[in-house]
Scaffold this motif. Structure first.
Motif, PDB file in Angstrom:
ATOM      1  N   GLU A  12       4.429   7.989   4.395  1.00  0.00           N
ATOM      2  CA  GLU A  12       3.723   8.222   6.547  1.00  0.00           C
ATOM      3  C   GLU A  12       4.893   6.531   6.895  1.00  0.00           C
ATOM      4  O   GLU A  12       4.874   5.443   6.496  1.00  0.00           O
ATOM      5  N   PRO A  13       5.714   7.085   7.186  1.00  0.00           N
ATOM      6  CA  PRO A  13       7.505   5.976   8.336  1.00  0.00           C
ATOM      7  C   PRO A  13       6.245   4.729   9.141  1.00  0.00           C
ATOM      8  O   PRO A  13       6.682   4.516   9.591  1.00  0.00           O
ATOM      9  N   HIS A  39      10.022  11.029   4.327  1.00  0.00           N
ATOM     10  CA  HIS A  39       8.901  10.714   5.605  1.00  0.00           C
ATOM     11  C   HIS A  39       7.801  11.679   6.412  1.00  0.00           C
ATOM     12  O   HIS A  39       8.660  13.319   7.247  1.00  0.00           O
ATOM     13  N   SER A  40       6.840  11.904   6.389  1.00  0.00           N
ATOM     14  CA  SER A  40       5.846  12.499   6.446  1.00  0.00           C
ATOM     15  C   SER A  40       4.946  12.248   7.780  1.00  0.00           C
ATOM     16  O   SER A  40       4.700  11.201   7.803  1.00  0.00           O
ATOM     17  N   LYS A  86       0.793  -0.945   0.022  1.00  0.00           N
ATOM     18  CA  LYS A  86      -0.387  -0.165  -0.109  1.00  0.00           C
ATOM     19  C   LYS A  86       0.672   1.055   0.221  1.00  0.00           C
ATOM     20  O   LYS A  86       1.268   1.535   0.732  1.00  0.00           O
ATOM     21  N   LYS A  87       1.112   1.993  -0.788  1.00  0.00           N
ATOM     22  CA  LYS A  87       1.662   2.996  -0.245  1.00  0.00           C
ATOM     23  C   LYS A  87       0.816   3.409  -0.298  1.00  0.00           C
ATOM     24  O   LYS A  87      -0.304   4.146   0.439  1.00  0.00           O
ATOM     25  N   VAL A 143      -1.817   2.182   6.540  1.00  0.00           N
ATOM     26  CA  VAL A 143      -0.929   2.888   5.510  1.00  0.00           C
ATOM     27  C   VAL A 143       0.758   3.359   5.892  1.00  0.00           C
ATOM     28  O   VAL A 143       1.219   3.927   5.241  1.00  0.00           O
ATOM     29  N   LYS A 144       0.737   2.612   6.176  1.00  0.00           N
ATOM     30  CA  LYS A 144       2.521   2.925   6.815  1.00  0.00           C
ATOM     31  C   LYS A 144       3.574   2.795   5.350  1.00  0.00           C
ATOM     32  O   LYS A 144       2.929   1.205   5.260  1.00  0.00           O
ATOM     33  N   PHE A 145       4.183   3.224   5.325  1.00  0.00           N
ATOM     34  CA  PHE A 145       5.491   2.691   4.705  1.00  0.00           C
ATOM     35  C   PHE A 145       6.345   3.802   4.126  1.00  0.00           C
ATOM     36  O   PHE A 145       6.318   4.809   3.052  1.00  0.00           O
TER      37      PHE A 145
END
Length: 228
Positions: free
Chosen positions: A65-66, A118-119, A4-5, A76-78
DNA sequence: GCCAACGTTGGC
DNA sequence: GCCAACGTTGGC
């Protein structure tokens, strides 16, 4: 396709920003593998001589989003480490639902580099460098009712959203925090300098944005400097 | 968690 | 085509 990007993005639909494919550039889609991105790798090109609208960019910044965050029950972490861990360190960049961001992705050419930003995390900033390895093609997640970024207004015979594939290149020698970039931005804004108009600050919410060669090179140079 | 900035929607 | 309401982004 991978995970999921994130590239979050608003769910829009039609909008003013041109839905145009037209806009310059852009490639062909799908099979995309061909096309050698000629001018591309050189990094420089015409930027300074073109109007903003016709300018061809060759460097980018892409936000993700890390840290874990749930959107409709889906994480949605990626972060860049997640990209690095994938087969071939490559992932599609799906889920972008903003026309400006989409249009920039459509301008991307194979071989071009982007900062992985990274946001929405403890310390936002630039984490590393990725490369565009496949030019824009149809983002299939727009038709998937189960997907967080499903778009009921987009039809298969006339898809609205595109994605590109990106491959991990390397981490920054040191993490470049937004706070530091902002100091340079403010400094350059008053006294002049490469980051005075950086899109990260002038259009903070854009998840996919272009950088001029001057901006890209300056940011790269910060790796070897002490934190401001 | 707050909230400013800003893109989108939809009534008119 | 204006613009108020609304929703999202994302720093703080």
């Amino acid at each position: 396709m991978p995970p999921k990007k994130m590239a979050r993005v608003t769910k829009t639909a039609a909008s003013s920003d041109d839905d145009s494919e037209t806009v310059s550039s852009v490639k062909k889609t799908a099979g995309g593998k061909k096309r050698t991105a000629a001018s591309v790798e050189t990094g420089h090109n015409t930027e300074s001589s073109m109007s903003p609208s016709s300018r061809q960019y060759c460097h980018w910044l892409m936000k993700s989003e890390p840290e874990s965050r749930f959107e409709s029950g889906v994480d949605v972490k990626f972060g860049i480490e997640d990209l690095k861990a994938l087969p071939n360190k490559t992932s599609s960049w799906d889920g972008v639902r903003n026309y400006q961001a989409r249009n920039f992705m459509r301008q991307m050419q194979e071989g071009q580099l982007a900062f992985f930003y990274h946001s929405n995390c403890k310390e936002p900033g630039i984490a590393g460098i990725i490369k565009i390895v496949k030019e824009a093609y149809v983002d299939h997640t727009q038709f998937d009712k189960k997907d967080v970024h499903y778009d009921a207004t987009s039809k298969p015979n006339n898809p609205k959203w595109s994605m590109v594939d990106v491959q991990y290149q390397r981490m920054m020698k040191r993490y470049l925090p937004l706070s530091e970039l902002k100091k340079y931005h403010l400094q350059h804004r008053s006294k002049g300098g490469p980051l005075k108009d950086m899109t990260l600050f002038t259009r903070a919410r854009l998840s996919v944005q272009p950088l001029t060669t001057e901006e890209f090179d300056f940011v790269l140079s910060l790796e070897d400097k002490d934190p401001l």
